[in-house]
Design an enzyme around this catalytic site. Structure first.
Site, PDB file in Angstrom:
ATOM      1  N   ASP A 334       0.698   5.739  41.015  1.00  0.00           N
ATOM      2  CA  ASP A 334      -0.354   5.543  41.992  1.00  0.00           C
ATOM      3  C   ASP A 334      -1.461   6.566  41.699  1.00  0.00           C
ATOM      4  OD1 ASP A 334      -1.528   4.504  44.359  1.00  0.00           O
ATOM      5  OD2 ASP A 334      -0.834   6.258  45.455  1.00  0.00           O
ATOM      6  N   ASP A 643       2.991   7.757  46.974  1.00  0.00           N
ATOM      7  CA  ASP A 643       3.126   8.577  48.179  1.00  0.00           C
ATOM      8  C   ASP A 643       2.979   7.783  49.470  1.00  0.00           C
ATOM      9  OD1 ASP A 643       0.480   7.999  47.920  1.00  0.00           O
ATOM     10  OD2 ASP A 643      -0.255  10.013  48.338  1.00  0.00           O
ATOM     11  N   ASP A 647       3.725   1.906  48.552  1.00  0.00           N
ATOM     12  CA  ASP A 647       4.432   2.145  47.291  1.00  0.00           C
ATOM     13  C   ASP A 647       5.934   1.936  47.408  1.00  0.00           C
ATOM     14  OD1 ASP A 647       2.079   2.990  45.930  1.00  0.00           O
ATOM     15  OD2 ASP A 647       2.236   4.941  46.893  1.00  0.00           O
TER      16      ASP A 647
END
Length: 914
Positions: A334, A643, A647
């Site tokens: 990410d 985070d 996700d």
């Protein structure tokens, strides 16, 4: 319900839901609650603790151990002897310990949904029947009118019907790094989730402003609920080591059955009448072939690796993940909060016709401003100072510093402007003390600017107006510009130049704000027509959520180790590509895909394209899952970092899920196998290095244990075919496999990493654990052990008592192990070159093993259960010399391999660099 709420006017939404701005009648709300159910996340398929515990006994090696324990127990019951009972008890203890360790790990991993539930708001402020009230959030139903204000957690998905400067933080759900300004106007039907400005989502936070919305989805039908469903459906995947050990267990099971059946049949056909002796011989062969200590030693070795990783800021939640790190070939990361800090950072300032570079990370005030590569002194750059002062005064944020620590409050854009001034040496308290604020006009989405009025203490009777906002809007109300410390008229040509520079900054994925001011006599009324006209243009400030410096170096190390880094973000494509290029993920000309473009690809087409696409933007949780699965379908070992709530499904689906420990949500942490304690991408690469070291050490003790087992099997097999008395008893074999093997094997788990570990490509997960010549090594070492041990046995049988001859073989096999482990602890180089005493734990384990073996042979109390006899010292010394041959043979093998590799390098030298 329908999924096009954002595409129709809010009046039509209210009509479709049979609601109104006054809310639902209480009776209707109760009826809908029984129809739609409570507004909470539900677990679709809960796994009971008992099922998790019982699943620990399904491992192939564990099943083989259970079979050995049952057979040993049966013999003890039939014969009424204690020896086989010892065997069964020892194996049973190992099985239970392994099951407990595995249960604890997996039970913790199933807590993902509990973390998702914690995101739900406990109470909601609503309007029902025209009356405002607060109710438990679980009682919300579609059609309810929710009232939102600053600091609230959104209790359900709502279509907005009224907003006043409303902004929400949706980073954990969509990956959008900036607060999202909300509106009520309808949007195109195919608008991406993160761009639906007229909708707020359950679990997100109201950062500023206020608003009202009508509930359009509750519980599992919300976007948060859909993610909860994806997390539950995302099954756990086996690590490469688990797959390889299962394959090894199946192979050992087949070998054990084949050898035992062959020996039994050979004896029976050969006329051996004593079936009990034949059965005992077959069981002895089974015990000899099974590496009883292997499951426990693998578990302990992984636990030792876990402790080392914690020291490098990587907390492992799932033991097999320690080894999975070492085989990782793809890291899907990410962007927001992982590769970047998730904090806005002014990167560039245009003032007085000069463009300045701002150096520093996130909201950390440490840093500097440079021009032409040199640090600026504001006394020589008055235009820059004026722009920075404007950014600090037209600002409601605050930054507090305490030595090397800092804390911030306020809008991230304003914090970034404040920090930029601090990096140039300005302090907000000093700037505000010189020019106290006496008036202001707040930011609005219609004007796209904010203005403050100040009374400079140095100029009594005068006031100064500072303005910041969208460049096009601010330039439109400016008629002068500050350059070289002088105010001059702003002509059309200069305006076009400024707008061109604004566009150029935007192409670098910078969010650009314009800064302006003017001086007036007296104190003007805080009205737009009065103070936001006839301004002096000061400059542009370009900012972005910038990459972490240490992450850039970590990506460089990952590439050298043969690991592909892929960026997956909910941010805009232009921003993602700019960050990826700066970090070295994306080269010039390489493509990037958006979620919309991803939807146009079938799963098969994505598998073909996935290798060449390293950046994905504007993606949803479902897209992240598809990307991870596409890489896995190609045979790669995939790590996924993240985070946010969005996700979590991909974290659980990946071979290795990695969450951020500081900025990460509880949802991400619970779904992950590993948590970074410092949110530092570089810690992943450090953990990969530790993982590779752990796997190398596991291979070393698999080589060690199976070499011993192959030697034992050959000794028993050959003795059986020659119709010799049994050279080793089952309890003696268990002693060798658990005690004599165990301590050195554990010490191999802390063997220091060998040089060049991170210069190698990731290992192919399809190759077995016995690859790279290990199978051949096990075969010839086992043969050498069998020849040496049986040679001494044949010598001893006509000269010694049967128990003493058997003791000689028992001692010789144990000494073979000791010399073998001293040689194989270094894979490529000579032990003497790498340092004979480099692992003091192994030296200690070898000395302990020798002492224990001597005790079993010479201590009378231990001679009874193990049926041993004291050996004369000359026999023990001769057996030790025979066993030492394996050490020199392994050193010779390594020398031959190094010589072969040098010849190959000479025969095919690297092509010269053009």
């Amino acid at each position: 319900m329908d999924d096009d709420w954002h595409a129709i006017p809010f009046e039509a939404v209210l009509q479709r839901l049979e609601s109104s701005p006054a809310g639902l009648p209480p009776d209707e709300a109760r009826a809908r609650l029984s129809t739609y159910g409570p507004n909470e996340l539900q677990q679709l398929a809960k796994i009971s603790p008992l099922k998790i515990f019982l699943s620990q006994f399904l491992d192939v090696l564990v099943i083989v151990l259970i079979a050995a324990a049952v057979i040993s127990g049966a013999i003890a019951f039939v014969q009424g002897t204690a020896e086989e009972l010892y065997d069964a008890a020892l194996i049973t203890v190992i099985i239970i310990l392994n099951a407990i360790l595995g249960f604890v790990q997996e039970y913790r991993a199933e807590r993902s949904l509990e973390a998702l539930r914690s995101l739900a708001a406990p109470r909601a402020h609503i309007v029902r029947g025209g009356e405002p009230m607060a109710i438990p959030a679980r009682e919300l139903v579609p059609g309810d009118i929710v009232v939102l204000s600053t600091g609230d957690k959104v209790p359900a998905d709502c279509r907005l019907i009224e907003v006043v400067a409303l902004r929400t933080n949706e980073a954990s759900l969509t990956g959008e790094s900036l607060p999202v300004s909300k509106a009520v106007d309808p949007l195109p039907r195919n608008t991406f989730l993160a761009d639906r400005r007229n909708t707020v989502y359950a679990g997100t936070l109201v950062e500023a402003g206020r608003g009202r919305g009508v509930v359009i989805a509750t519980g599992m039908r919300t976007e948060l609920g859909k993610i909860a469903g994806l997390v539950q459906k995302a099954g756990e995947s086996e690590t490469p080591l688990q797959r390889q050990l299962n394959r090894l267990g199946k192979q050992l099971g087949v070998v054990i059955l084949a050898i035992s059946a062959f020996v039994f049949a050979l004896g029976y056909l050969g006329g051996t009448a004593n079936l009990e002796v034949l059965f005992l011989t077959s069981v002895s062969l089974s015990v000899a072939a099974i590496p009883e200590g292997l499951p426990a030693i693998v578990t302990i070795s992984l636990a030792l690796g876990l402790q080392r990783m914690v020291k490098r800021n990587a907390l492992i939640r799932n033991l097999p993940a320690v080894e999975a790190l070492g085989s990782t070939s793809v890291i899907c990361s990410d962007k927001t909060g992982t590769l970047t800090k998730g904090e806005m950072n002014v990167r560039s300032i245009l003032a007085g016709g000069r463009e300045y570079e701002v150096d520093g990370e996130g909201f950390d005030p440490r840093g500097e401003i440079r021009w032409n590569g040199a640090r600026v002194d504001l006394r020589d750059h008055r235009d820059l100072e004026a722009a920075l002062r404007c950014g600090m005064l037209c600002n409601d944020a605050s930054v507090r510093t305490d030595r090397r620590r800092y804390s911030v409050e306020g809008d991230s854009t304003e914090v970034a402007l404040l920090v930029a001034g601090m990096r140039a040496g300005l302090r907000k308290q000093d700037v505000e003390a010189e020019s106290p604020r006496v008036g202001e006009i707040g930011f609005s989405s219609e004007r796209k600017m904010m203005s403050t009025v100040h009374a400079p203490r140095a100029s009594p009777g005068q006031t100064r107006v500072y303005v910041k906002g969208a460049p096009e809007r601010v330039l439109a109300v400016c008629d002068r510009i500050l350059e070289g410390g002088t105010v001059r008229p702003l002509d059309d040509f200069t305006k076009k130049q400024v707008l061109f520079r604004n566009q150029e900054m935007a192409t670098r994925a910078l969010r650009v704000l314009a800064l302006a001011y003017k001086e007036v006599e007296g104190t003007p009324a805080p009205e737009e027509a009065v103070i936001e006209r006839g301004l002096v243009f000061l400059g542009l400030a370009g900012m972005m959520d910038a990459p972490r410096r240490d992450a850039i170096d970590a990506i460089r190390r990952a590439k050298r180790a043969g690991i592909t880094v892929v960026m997956i973000t909910g941010d805009h494509k232009l921003t993602a590509m700019a960050v990826a290029r700066e970090m070295g993920i994306l080269e010039k000309g390489e493509p990037a895909l958006t979620g919309e473009e991803l939807d146009a690809l079938s799963d098969e087409a994505l598998r073909e394209e996935v290798e060449r696409v390293l950046v994905y933007a504007r993606v949803s949780p479902e897209h992240k899952l598809r990307i991870v699965r596409a890489w896995k379908a190609r045979g790669d070992i995939v790590a996924m970092t993240g985070d946010g709530v969005n996700d979590a499904p991909a974290l659980k689906t990946a071979d290795l899920g990695i969450a951020m420990g500081i900025t990460g949500t509880d949802v991400a942490k619970e779904a992950a196998d590993m948590v970074l304690l410092d949110d530092n991408f570089a810690s992943i690469i450090a953990a990969v290095e530790e993982g590779r070291g752990v796997y190398e050490n596991i291979r070393k003790f698999v080589r060690y244990l199976l070499s011993t087992n192959s030697g034992e099997v050959l000794v028993l097999f050959i003795a059986s075919t020659l119709f010799l008395p049994l050279p080793l008893l089952p309890l003696q074999l268990l002693w060798i496999n658990l005690i004599t093997d165990g301590f050195p094997a554990l010490a191999l788990g802390v063997e220091p990493k060998e040089r060049g570990l991170m210069d190698r490509k990731p290992r192919d997960p399809k190759t077995g654990i016995l690859a790279e010549g290990m199978g051949l090594h096990i075969a010839w070492v086992g043969s050498l052990m069998a020849v040496g041990s049986l040679g001494l046995y044949l010598w001893a049988l006509p000269r010694l008592q049967p128990e003493e001859a058997r003791t000689l073989v028992f001692y010789t096999v144990a000494m073979f192990q000791v010399f073998h482990v001293l040689a194989i602890r270094v894979s490529r180089e000579s032990v003497f070159k790498e340092g004979f005493f480099r692992n003091p734990y192994l030296i200690g384990a070898v000395l302990l093993t020798v002492a224990l073996q001597l005790a079993v042979v010479y201590v009378p109390a231990l001679q009874v259960p193990f049926q041993t006899r004291s050996l004369p010292w000359n026999e023990a010394l001769g057996a030790t010399l025979v066993a030492s041959t394996v050490f020199f043979a392994v050193e010779l093998e390594k020398w031959a391999r190094r010589r072969r590799e040098r010849r190959l390098n000479v025969a095919s030298p690297p092509s010269p660099t053009p």
